[in-house]
Each structure stands twice: as structure tokens, then as C-alpha cells.
Design a protein around this motif. Structure first.
Motif: not given
Length: 278
Positions: A267-278
Motif C-alpha cells: 500500500e502506498w500512501w500519499f499525504i498532503s503537506k497540509d495534513k497535520k501529523r497525528h
């Protein structure tokens, strides 16, 4: 249709499914020198000295199958160390722990140490310029360890994964996925191996059969998923591109996360740079 190209995709996280989390924590924290950022239920999250770094996730899965000695999807992870002094400190910790070394090689441009973690995942730790066309020679790890100063008990800010090698039974499909589905350039490296280059990250592909290669990552130990940070505009562009190909993928309601499985089942996840880390 215009050729799709994903802009700089930096590898943020490699996730491994493991059986004995405590043993693996001892290896990655106490010997390799990762910072254990936090533990959440079955997860142990590691990084370098940067506060938001999450280079490695270990997910404990006690009921997943070991497949010890069989070929796995993950052939090798490559960890870049920014200085010889820091690599010497890693070497000293390996020797102090009497940890088995699979290989220690050097040439004019790079010095590398190859080990297996306690569950058989290969980790190459190197300093210098990495090239596939080197002629390295063996060196004595103790000689490198003598240069240790103890300045780096934990991995420094610039330590990162720059490459991983995958085994796959679907080589052509995997290459097509990397180049045409997620839009990262693929170049021939050597016979039977392909490399993907995107930002500071690339992937080697080697053809193989059997073992865990055609099994779900949920059922076996080893590589689970890869997570990348990309520009918000790239999330939207990637979603449009995947939809145009009629490729199955998931995108969250806020359009900040895309996940997709490659032909090897990773599985490859692409996360926006705007998404806050949990």
C-alpha cells in the motif's frame, strides 16, 4: 493524454509488520539509534532528531505468518547517514551489542554496513555517494568503530531512507505502476533490476517467485506500506489521473490522503503537506 508526472515525492514513513515489537524496538532504538517518538496501541513510531520525523513504524501483528527463510516483498531498506563520524557511532553500537553483520563494504565514494533486523528485514546503512555501478571491497568494521566519538547516540536530523529494493513476481506490472500510474520515472539499472527516481527516493525491483510475494501484507510479517508527503496540488492531480485510468484508490473527504495498492500488494500512501501529523 498528457504524460502524468508526480512532483517531488519524499518518502516520509516505512511501515513494517512485526511479531515481537519489544525486540524490534531494542534493535532500532538501542543499536541503530532511531528516536522512539511514541507508542500507540500496537504501533511503535520512530524518527531521527527532527521533532516531526516519523521514518519508521513498527506494527505488532502477533498472528501474522513469519515465512522465515522465504523470499519477501522487501529485499532491503537503505538508510543514509550524513557523516562518517555518525556511521562510526552506529558501527560501535553494533560491535558493542555483538550484532551479526552480513556485509561491510567500502569504495572511494561510499561506506556501507548491511545487517538484518531480528525479524529478517535487511537494512543497509551507508555514508557517501550511492551508485549501482560500484566495485566495493570489504572493510573491518572495528576500524570504522575506532573513529566513534559518542556524539550521535541517536540518529541526526539528516538521516533518511533514500531507497528500498522490492522483490516482485509481477515485474512489468510493478514497473508500469511506478512509471505510469503514480507518475515517477523508471530507469534500467542492471539486468533484472529497475530503479525509480522521484525527489530523493528511488526503488529497485527484482523479479522473484514464491514466498510472500503474492500474499496479502495483512497476513505476513514484513513491509506493510510506504507513506509520502506531496504538495496539495499533487494530491488532486493524482486523484484525477487515477480516476482517468479507472484504477481503484481511496481518497478521504478532505482530499488530503490517497492510498493505493501496487501489483505486489504493497500500500502506498500519499499525504498532503497540509495534513497535520497525528
Amino acid at each position: 493524454m498528457a504524460e502524468f508526472a508526480l512532483a517531488a515525492a519524499g518518502l516520509e514513513t516505512v511501515a513494517l509488520r512485526v511479531k515481537n515489537r519489544n525486540l524490534m524496538i531494542e534493535f532500532y532504538r538501542d543499536i541503530i539509534g532511531f528516536n522512539l517518538k511514541r507508542e500507540e496501541n500496537e504501533l511503535a513510531i520512530f524518527g531521527n532528531a527532527k521533532s516531526k520525523s516519523e521514518l519508521l513504524w513498527l506494527e505488532e501483528s502477533p498472528y501474522a505468518q513469519d515465512h522465515t527463510g522465504e523470499i519477501k516483498k522487501l529485499q532491503r531498506l537503505c538508510l543514509v547517514i550524513p557523516s562518517e563520524k555518525e556511521l562510526a557511532d552506529v558501527a560501535q553500537r553494533l560491535i558493542k551489542a555483538d550484532y551479526p553483520i552480513k556485509d561491510a563494504l567500502a569504495d572511494n565514494d561510499a561506506t556501507g554496513i548491511l545487517v538484518e533486523d531480528p525479524e529478517g528485514n535487511q537494512l543497509e546503512i551507508y555514508f557517501g555517494t550511492k551508485s549501482e555501478h560500484q566495485n566495493p571491497t570489504a572493510f573491518n568494521l572495528a576500524d570504522l568503530a575506532q573513529k566513534a566519538t559518542g556524539e550521535f547516540p541517536r540518529l541526526s536530523d539528516d538521516v533518511h531512507f533514500d531507497k528500498l529494493h522490492l522483490n516482485t513476481s509481477r515485474l512489468k506490472e510493478q514497473q508500469d505502476f511506478l512509471e505510469n500510474v503514480i507518475g515517477l520515472k523508471v530507469q534500467d539499472e542492471t539486468s533484472g533490476i529497475l530503479a525509480l527516481n522521484g525527489g530523493n527516493f528511488h526503488v529497485g525491483l527484482t523479479a522473484g517467485q514464491g514466498g510472500t510475494l503474492d500474499l496479502s501484507t495483512d497476513d505476513v510479517l514484513g513491509l506493510d506500506f510506504l507513506q509520502f508527503r506531496v504538495l496539495p496540488t499533487d494530491i488532486l492531480a493524482l486523484a484525477d489521473h487515477l480516476a482517468s485510468l479507472n484504477v481503484a484508490f481511496f481518497i478521504d473527504q478532505k482530499k488530503q490522503i490517497i492510498t493505493i495498492y501496487d501489483p505486489t500488494g504493497i500500500e502506498w500512501w500519499f499525504i498532503s503537506k497540509d495534513k497535520k501529523r497525528h
